[in-house]
Design a protein around this motif. Structure first.
Motif, PDB file in Angstrom:
ATOM      1  N   ALA A 273      -6.025 -15.918   8.761  1.00 13.51           N
ATOM      2  CA  ALA A 273      -5.750 -14.660   9.467  1.00 13.51           C
ATOM      3  C   ALA A 273      -6.006 -13.436   8.609  1.00 13.51           C
ATOM      4  N   ALA A 274      -6.275 -13.618   7.324  1.00  9.86           N
ATOM      5  CA  ALA A 274      -6.416 -12.473   6.421  1.00  9.86           C
ATOM      6  C   ALA A 274      -7.740 -11.751   6.633  1.00  9.86           C
ATOM      7  N   ARG A 275      -7.710 -10.460   6.397  1.00 10.11           N
ATOM      8  CA  ARG A 275      -8.897  -9.615   6.510  1.00 10.11           C
ATOM      9  C   ARG A 275      -8.884  -8.602   5.362  1.00 10.11           C
ATOM     10  N   MET A 276     -10.038  -7.989   5.142  1.00 13.93           N
ATOM     11  CA  MET A 276     -10.124  -6.898   4.158  1.00 13.93           C
ATOM     12  C   MET A 276     -10.882  -5.755   4.806  1.00 13.93           C
ATOM     13  N   GLY A 277     -10.239  -4.610   4.923  1.00 14.71           N
ATOM     14  CA  GLY A 277     -10.886  -3.457   5.530  1.00 14.71           C
ATOM     15  C   GLY A 277     -11.986  -2.898   4.647  1.00 14.71           C
ATOM     16  N   MET A 278     -12.826  -2.069   5.228  1.00 18.72           N
ATOM     17  CA  MET A 278     -13.924  -1.470   4.486  1.00 18.72           C
ATOM     18  C   MET A 278     -13.372  -0.530   3.408  1.00 18.72           C
ATOM     19  N   HIS A 279     -13.844  -0.716   2.187  1.00 23.00           N
ATOM     20  CA  HIS A 279     -13.346   0.048   1.050  1.00 23.00           C
ATOM     21  C   HIS A 279     -14.422   0.093  -0.031  1.00 23.00           C
ATOM     22  N   ARG A 280     -14.220   0.946  -1.018  1.00 23.97           N
ATOM     23  CA  ARG A 280     -15.107   1.000  -2.183  1.00 23.97           C
ATOM     24  C   ARG A 280     -14.321   0.659  -3.435  1.00 23.97           C
ATOM     25  N   ASP A 281     -14.945  -0.079  -4.354  1.00 22.35           N
ATOM     26  CA  ASP A 281     -14.319  -0.380  -5.639  1.00 22.35           C
ATOM     27  C   ASP A 281     -14.616   0.783  -6.583  1.00 22.35           C
ATOM     28  N   ARG A 282     -13.709   1.730  -6.658  1.00 18.60           N
ATOM     29  CA  ARG A 282     -13.991   2.949  -7.410  1.00 18.60           C
ATOM     30  C   ARG A 282     -12.899   3.311  -8.418  1.00 18.60           C
ATOM     31  N   GLU A 283     -11.969   2.385  -8.679  1.00 21.39           N
ATOM     32  CA  GLU A 283     -10.966   2.652  -9.699  1.00 21.39           C
ATOM     33  C   GLU A 283     -11.533   2.459 -11.111  1.00 21.39           C
ATOM     34  N   GLU A 284     -12.657   1.760 -11.212  1.00 21.40           N
ATOM     35  CA  GLU A 284     -13.266   1.527 -12.521  1.00 21.40           C
ATOM     36  C   GLU A 284     -13.977   2.788 -13.015  1.00 21.40           C
ATOM     37  N   ARG A 285     -13.937   3.003 -14.330  1.00 22.99           N
ATOM     38  CA  ARG A 285     -14.674   4.120 -14.925  1.00 22.99           C
ATOM     39  C   ARG A 285     -16.098   3.708 -15.282  1.00 22.99           C
ATOM     40  N   SER A 286     -16.397   2.443 -15.200  1.00 24.78           N
ATOM     41  CA  SER A 286     -17.730   1.918 -15.483  1.00 24.78           C
ATOM     42  C   SER A 286     -18.498   1.740 -14.182  1.00 24.78           C
ATOM     43  N   GLY A 287     -19.803   2.001 -14.242  1.00 25.37           N
ATOM     44  CA  GLY A 287     -20.663   1.767 -13.089  1.00 25.37           C
ATOM     45  C   GLY A 287     -21.381   0.433 -13.166  1.00 25.37           C
ATOM     46  N   ALA A 288     -20.908  -0.469 -14.049  1.00 24.23           N
ATOM     47  CA  ALA A 288     -21.526  -1.790 -14.182  1.00 24.23           C
ATOM     48  C   ALA A 288     -21.362  -2.577 -12.886  1.00 24.23           C
TER      49      ALA A 288
ATOM     50  N   LEU B  84       0.835  -1.199   0.000  1.00 26.05           N
ATOM     51  CA  LEU B  84       0.000   0.000   0.000  1.00 26.05           C
ATOM     52  C   LEU B  84       0.873   1.253   0.000  1.00 26.05           C
ATOM     53  N   PRO B  85       0.341   2.363  -0.537  1.00 30.22           N
ATOM     54  CA  PRO B  85       1.146   3.591  -0.617  1.00 30.22           C
ATOM     55  C   PRO B  85       1.693   4.061   0.725  1.00 30.22           C
ATOM     56  N   GLY B  86       0.965   3.821   1.808  1.00 28.25           N
ATOM     57  CA  GLY B  86       1.415   4.271   3.116  1.00 28.25           C
ATOM     58  C   GLY B  86       2.465   3.402   3.755  1.00 28.25           C
ATOM     59  N   GLY B  87       2.850   2.305   3.077  1.00 25.67           N
ATOM     60  CA  GLY B  87       3.889   1.433   3.615  1.00 25.67           C
ATOM     61  C   GLY B  87       3.379   0.117   4.158  1.00 25.67           C
ATOM     62  N   GLY B  88       2.061  -0.004   4.308  1.00 27.20           N
ATOM     63  CA  GLY B  88       1.492  -1.251   4.783  1.00 27.20           C
ATOM     64  C   GLY B  88       1.429  -2.305   3.685  1.00 27.20           C
ATOM     65  N   VAL B  89       1.100  -3.512   4.077  1.00 30.84           N
ATOM     66  CA  VAL B  89       0.967  -4.622   3.135  1.00 30.84           C
ATOM     67  C   VAL B  89      -0.354  -5.317   3.407  1.00 30.84           C
ATOM     68  N   MET B  90      -1.114  -5.591   2.359  1.00 34.96           N
ATOM     69  CA  MET B  90      -2.416  -6.249   2.528  1.00 34.96           C
ATOM     70  C   MET B  90      -2.221  -7.686   3.006  1.00 34.96           C
TER      71      MET B  90
END
Length: 222
Positions: free
Chosen positions: A128-143, A51-57
């Motif tokens: 042990a893996a998790r996924m934080g709350m996020h939005r999928d917004r890199e797409e230019r399509s709203g499909a 991640l840009p801040g130095g973390g790793v998913m």
């Protein structure tokens, strides 16, 4: 999770967000597991995204069609090995369209025949893996986004479009489940706060861990 005594019911979690339990039969799940294993070997291998801040998913990711890195798409994996990602196969387009028919039907304001996903993000979760709350917004399509789960069950937290916090709904996603979100829910926050390790059915080809395959339209030019 496996061993459920009663059938799990289809549910509309939010407008445009539909959960269809047990949509993928076991043999189809095995085929997808084998495909994901092939993609994970390259040309761009499965990896923990930096991640840009130095973390790793904590999840491991491999991409097909377009390479995702925070927070953009490219054809080559410049943050990994510079290789061009695997091509997006036509059979995944067909699978995505059938998923939309299952979730929305033919006459729900969106034509499945017009759906043309061109990328898949495959995330592998160990216990042990998790996924934080996020939005999928890199797409230019709203499909809509089509999400498929294989292996260990998890808690999938589906929220709102304004904030990472409440209100949200926790949904248990088990192996073979389909979850589609589009329309007014397309850019809702969502995440995975918990994986139920050890719940995978070995018949799927998964001895442990969870695979999540999300199909998307990027809306990007070739």
């Amino acid at each position: 999770m496996s061993g459920t005594l009663f059938p799990r019911e289809r549910a509309v979690v939010a407008p445009g967000a539909v959960h269809v339990p047990g949509w993928l039969p076991v043999d189809r799940q095995r085929e997808l597991v084998e495909a994901c294993r092939s993609w994970a070997r390259g040309p761009v291998p499965l990896r923990h995204t930096a991640l840009p801040g130095g973390g790793v998913m904590s999840v491991q990711t491999v991409c097909v069609g377009w390479h995702w890195q925070p927070y953009r798409y490219s054809r080559t994996a410049d943050d990994v090995n510079g290789a061009r990602v695997a091509e997006f196969p036509d059979w995944l387009v067909d699978l995505g369209r059938r998923a939309l028919v299952e979730a929305y039907g033919e006459d729900q304001g969106y034509s499945p025949a017009e759906y043309s996903p061109d990328t898949a993000l495959i995330n592998f979760y160990d216990g042990a893996a998790r996924m934080g709350m996020h939005r999928d917004r890199e797409e230019r399509s709203g499909a809509p986004v089509v999400s498929l789960s294989i292996g260990d069950s998890c808690v999938f937290r589906f929220g709102n479009t304004e904030t990472r916090g409440r209100p949200y709904t926790d949904v248990e996603l088990a192996s073979g489940d389909l979850f589609v979100f589009g329309g007014s829910s397309r850019f809702a926050y969502h995440g995975v706060p918990k994986v139920y390790a050890g719940t995978a059915d070995p018949a799927t080809g998964m001895s442990g861990g969870r695979l999540n395959i999300t199909l998307r339209e990027t809306g990007l030019p070739d």
